[in-house]
Design an enzyme around this catalytic site. Structure first.
Site, PDB file in Angstrom:
ATOM      1  N   LYS A 179      -7.820 -12.020  -8.292  1.00  0.00           N
ATOM      2  CA  LYS A 179      -9.090 -12.771  -8.251  1.00  0.00           C
ATOM      3  C   LYS A 179      -9.557 -13.113  -9.652  1.00  0.00           C
ATOM      4  CE  LYS A 179     -11.234 -11.353  -3.946  1.00  0.00           C
ATOM      5  NZ  LYS A 179     -11.496  -9.968  -3.560  1.00  0.00           N
TER       6      LYS A 179
ATOM      7  N   VAL B 291      -2.547  -0.662  -3.748  1.00  0.00           N
ATOM      8  CA  VAL B 291      -1.203  -0.805  -3.167  1.00  0.00           C
ATOM      9  C   VAL B 291      -0.350  -1.769  -4.000  1.00  0.00           C
ATOM     10  CG1 VAL B 291       0.109  -1.354  -1.076  1.00  0.00           C
ATOM     11  CG2 VAL B 291      -2.154  -0.312  -0.874  1.00  0.00           C
TER      12      VAL B 291
ATOM     13  N   LYS C 161      -5.400   0.676  13.628  1.00  0.00           N
ATOM     14  CA  LYS C 161      -4.035   1.223  13.570  1.00  0.00           C
ATOM     15  C   LYS C 161      -3.556   1.599  14.977  1.00  0.00           C
ATOM     16  CE  LYS C 161      -4.626   2.869   8.855  1.00  0.00           C
ATOM     17  NZ  LYS C 161      -5.202   3.936   8.043  1.00  0.00           N
TER      18      LYS C 161
HETATM   19  N1  HSE Z   1      -8.402   3.946   4.223  1.00  0.00           N
HETATM   20  C1  HSE Z   1      -7.135   4.153   4.817  1.00  0.00           C
HETATM   21  C2  HSE Z   1      -7.003   5.626   5.157  1.00  0.00           C
HETATM   22  C3  HSE Z   1      -6.044   3.724   3.879  1.00  0.00           C
HETATM   23  O1  HSE Z   1      -7.773   6.428   4.622  1.00  0.00           O
HETATM   24  O2  HSE Z   1      -6.161   5.981   5.966  1.00  0.00           O
HETATM   25  C4  HSE Z   1      -4.667   3.711   4.499  1.00  0.00           C
HETATM   26  O3  HSE Z   1      -4.579   2.815   5.556  1.00  0.00           O
END
Ligand code: HSE
Length: 430
Positions: free
Chosen positions: A49, A18, A206
């Site tokens: 890092k 991202v 989510k």
């Molecule tokens: N791993 C998450 C997905 C990334 O596959 O939706 C996006 O939030």
């Protein structure tokens, strides 16, 4: 009070899938952003890092640092973008340093969102998190602003790109689970630990964010009922097809006078429902609300540039607030007390696939279990082709409570003629 700034500088925390996408967008679209905001927006420092890692991209080497303090103590940095996927510490410290934060961190927002939003308000900063749900789909802003005057009663969505990608590849291209997961990882969709995707935890986080926004109440991760995609038995994808359904990992949330219910699980979605056609890494959320009725929001749910688009959209919003001098003025306190439904208050239709000994009287014995629990059946089918030994009985119920569903499964399990409860699903979308 209007701010006389003539530029906005950003500290970018994280330069992975991202973060590098954010840098690309801010670089490639800088003229458009300058036009929209009236001042240039640039990345000044990037926290990583390891400085020695080879990186391609638009950020010059000297901008990278391994010191969070160096970013936070820079008085010229106005805004922090947090895309490390780490703990809440960096967000907390940024807000305490008086710097607004844009984050894609769903783990942190699901677990500590209310507390961090309060901290942002106290420090007169913005904390924006559009990219935490639905990748590139502008969902949070839609729930907060677009549907602000409506009353949301339910939402059902595909909110994890990785599991949707895997299911699509398994169904349409006959790929194995392992190959499809490897491909999702290669494309940058999966979490660092993909068990968060396949076990449903990422989607549950989510759904906490979406449900708390939609229903204006606190929702805890423990409130979400979660079943991962490993519960899908061999042959189920094809079996669903045979009955006119598609198996999807969905998140669902409902609210009525008895309380809220939130779940993440593989479900049978009827093929006539738009969610059944959402494939690959795409996400979609279907919202039911009082005034507008039904709306659906669809787009890429994972991946570098889609997710970075949500991040940079938040950057524009936060920059506007910085320029207007109105950061940290949003209302975040929930309107309603948290009230979570019990299993006897949650209603749905269920699909049960029961492997039984192929003997006279078994069907009657099993249907009597459904009658005993006052569950009415919509469909009963026997399929002997799936096994060398025994047969599969398929039952699709009318609406029953989750408690009835569990009680029926418990009784079926104790029935000698039952070899196995091969699988069971909630049915959506008719
Ligand atoms: N791993 C998450 C997905 C990334 O596959 O939706 C996006 O939030």
């Amino acid at each position: 009070m209007k701010n006389e700034k003539n530029e906005i500088n950003i500290g970018l925390l994280g330069y992975g899938v991202v973060g590098s996408g954010v840098a690309t967008i801010l670089h490639n679209h800088q003229d458009d952003l300058r036009h929209k905001l009236g001042v240039p927006v640039s990345i000044k420092k990037v926290l990583v890092k390891n400085l020695d890692k080879k990186r391609n991209g638009v950020i010059p080497k000297e901008m990278f640092t391994t010191s969070l303090d160096e970013v936070l103590n820079d008085p010229e940095i106005d805004l922090i973008i947090e895309v490390t996927g780490g703990s809440s510490e960096a967000i907390r410290r940024s807000l305490e340093a008086g710097k607004g934060v844009v984050t894609a961190n769903k783990d942190v927002m699901a677990e500590s969102g209310p507390e961090l939003l309060k901290l942002a308000d106290e420090n007169k900063c913005d904390l924006l998190y559009e990219a935490s749900v639905g990748g590139g789909i502008p969902l949070i802003r839609t729930l907060e602003d677009g549907l602000a005057s409506d009353r949301i009663t339910a939402l059902t969505g595909i909110v994890n790109g990785t599991t949707n990608f895997i299911l699509t590849k398994m169904k349409d291209e006959n790929k194995t689970y392992e190959d499809a997961l490897a491909e999702a990882t290669e494309l940058g969709f999966a979490e660092a630990d993909p068990s968060a995707d396949v076990d449903g935890i990422d989607a549950a986080r989510k759904m906490v964010i979406l449900a708390s926004l939609s229903f204006s109440t606190e929702v805890h991760l423990d409130d979400v009922f979660v079943r991962g995609m490993k519960e899908i038995a061999d042959g189920d994808l094809q079996l669903a097809e045979q009955f006119g359904y598609t198996i999807k990992m969905t998140g669902s949330a409902k609210k009525d006078e008895e309380g809220i219910e939130v779940a993440v699980e593989p479900v049978f979605v009827h093929n006539s429902h738009p969610l059944a056609t959402v494939n690959n890494e795409f996400n979609a959320v279907y919202v039911y609300s009082d005034s507008v009725g039904e709306t659906m929001f669809y787009g890429p749910g994972a991946g570098s540039l889609p997710t970075a688009t949500s991040v940079t959209g938040d950057v524009v919003a936060a920059c506007r607030n910085i320029l207007l001098g109105v950061n940290g003025k949003r209302m975040h306190a929930p309107q309603f007390e948290r009230k979570v439904k019990t299993d006897d208050q949650k209603y749905a239709r269920y699909f049960h696939r029961i492997t039984v000994r192929d003997e006279v009287g078994v069907l009657t014995e099993l249907t009597s279990i459904y009658s005993h629990h006052k569950a009415s059946l919509a469909t009963v089918v026997q399929d002997s082709d799936l096994h060398n030994e025994g047969a599969d009985l398929i039952f699709i119920t009318h609406k029953i409570s989750r408690q009835q569903h569990l009680d029926i499964l418990a009784d079926l399990k104790d029935t000698p003629a039952v070899i196995d409860i091969s699988s069971h699903y909630r049915v959506e979308g008719e």
